[in-house]
Design an enzyme around this catalytic site. Sequence first.
Site, mmCIF file in Angstrom:
data_model
loop_
_atom_site.group_PDB
_atom_site.id
_atom_site.type_symbol
_atom_site.label_atom_id
_atom_site.label_comp_id
_atom_site.label_asym_id
_atom_site.label_seq_id
_atom_site.Cartn_x
_atom_site.Cartn_y
_atom_site.Cartn_z
ATOM 1 N N ASN A 95 0.674 -0.864 -0.237
ATOM 2 C CA ASN A 95 0.271 -0.001 -0.170
ATOM 3 C C ASN A 95 0.551 1.204 0.045
ATOM 4 O OD1 ASN A 95 -2.378 1.308 0.444
ATOM 5 N ND2 ASN A 95 -1.010 2.259 2.736
ATOM 6 N N TYR A 164 2.377 9.352 -11.301
ATOM 7 C CA TYR A 164 1.784 8.296 -10.084
ATOM 8 C C TYR A 164 1.250 7.423 -11.423
ATOM 9 C CZ TYR A 164 -1.902 7.228 -6.557
ATOM 10 O OH TYR A 164 -2.808 6.444 -6.315
ATOM 11 N N LYS A 168 1.385 4.019 -11.170
ATOM 12 C CA LYS A 168 0.187 2.467 -11.089
ATOM 13 C C LYS A 168 0.234 1.676 -12.252
ATOM 14 C CE LYS A 168 -0.424 3.731 -6.712
ATOM 15 N NZ LYS A 168 -0.752 3.120 -5.451
#
Length: 258
Positions: A95, A164, A168
């Site tokens: 996470n 980002y 991802k």
Amino acid sequence: MSVLELFSLKGKTAIVTGGGSGLGAQIAQGFAEAGANIVLCSRKVEMCEEVATELANLGVQTLALPCDVTNPEDVANVVTKTKENFGSIDILVNNSGASWGAPAVNMPFEAWRKVFDVNVNGTFLMSQAVGKVMLEQKCGKIINIASIAGLGGTLPEFMDTIGYNASKGAIITLTKDLAVKWGPYGINVNAIAPGFFPTKMSSALIEHGHEYILSATPLKRLGSENDLKGVALFLAAAASDYVTGDVVAVDGGMSSII
């Protein structure tokens, strides 16, 4: 096995990186409620200690450890301490994450590298270290936290975060490839792609784009503190034993809009 037993984590041990706040803490809470022993780790170990103390009140064992997921020595220490305390590692939630907002043409390379180092390299290092334990056990569940931003492009006036988004997307491919590589050894690897949940990291973006987010979300609301717990529990528990290499979008339907 009854359906409730399929969702029980009693006697299991879960590591949650970045578990001291936000989505990590929410997922850890759900696991603890289902009976799992919880190991929380992040660079801010004090926050992990606070959450660990709260979760211990649920009657499970907890452990808080310092860890920079980009540091192989820190990662190895978390694995070693978890095995010493609990004997096995049944679940890993990757996470820990980082973000940086900047137009693609102005994105500082150091910022790009930092985002990829935490999001991609950190996920790989934790998966590799824990994977070695799970390969010996011939069982385990790995859950990677991706994002719906990793499913495609985002409008620059709303979310100008190319590093980002790309990181991802890399996590999604990493998830699918590890699922193929480790499936024969009893290891399930899946990802959750959250939409917009109020957290410290997303607060500025949500404040800036709140109206757009709601207009683009069929359920017309942000994610709540309970919306990830059930999905994460499903992927961690025996209920998902025949699910691997999947990416579950938890986004109120935003990614379904063409």
